[in-house]
Design an enzyme around this catalytic site. Sequence first.
Site: not given
Ligand code: ADP
Length: 328
Positions: A109, A217, A64-65, A158
Amino acid sequence: DGEGNVVASNTPDPHDSSLRPRRMDEMVGQRDVIEKLKIAIDAAQGRGEPLGHILFDGPPGLGKTTFATVIPSEMGTTVQMANGAGIRAPKDLLPYLTNLGEGSVLFIDEIHRVPKPVEEYLYTAMEDFRIDIVLGEGVNARTLNYDLKPFTLIGATTRAGMLSAPLRDRFQIREHLGWYSLEDLCEIVQRNSVKLNLPVDDDSAEVIADRSRSTPRMANNRLLWVRDYAQSKAGGKVTADICEAALDMIGIDNLGLDKQDRGYLDTLMRIFAGGPTGLDAIAHTMNVSSDTLEDEVEPFLLRSELIVRSRRGRMATQKAYRHLKKTA
Ligand code: ADP
């Protein structure tokens, strides 16, 4: 217990930013979401309008981030990052809203955590790019009408179910981020091993991907631990055996569960006879917050069919008993 176990945790770490994709093309998986976003970005740019507001939902660590950072970079605009937990009143939003550039992005977020008055404040900001600012107090209070630059709000949550309908409806684009396939996770591990300058063969990547709970992650965190382990124990050489030994050492089992995940199952089986029991009871017994369990532990247990959720509470499945080698 799982506490203090940095590698197993699902919270962001400093490496997140170094391994995080910077462009949409560097992202692995989520093809359908990426295709739709590309079209929306393309069309908005063609019209010279800001992109419609976007809501991402899904378990932690699925991107998401990452989307919230690659979208503005695709559009050549800036992004401000905020967290719903830190916005307690409308005035906390003001610095962000008044800082918006034309067509820029505001990322919130955990948007389900903003209180009701903040949510209502967002309605006109999102819809009309306008806010009311109240100056002074009591009888002397005056309301000032303030025009915002047209902007894009990207919200992440989430808990899509916790968002009120009026807020949800104000997002033109709503995307659910789902779990990653083994193949996608292998590719993420391979790509990031190149970034880390650490040769990882296919078998090793598969062991790591297999134990990463379908979550990028986790794959990154596991890979970073394997790197440390290999450097300290194997002269920097990574093999499938070394990956297994490294992950065994920090309590990650063959399903990718960590100590906290197994602690949850163990509590449910041992203390509550396999359920059904309420989330709060499990959380109290484990001495962790129910939010942590609901956000970080349960989604994967549900997906793996190790627990089921019903109106009466959580229940361990036969598969969970077999996995923990216990009898019901
Ligand atoms: P969320 O915001 O959903 O908790 P993040 O966007 O922070 O998750 O993702 C966590 C880590 O996972 C990121 O820092 C990145 O390195 C990796 N990641 C997430 N999605 C992808 C993707 N589609 N392709 C490659 N790496 C990803």
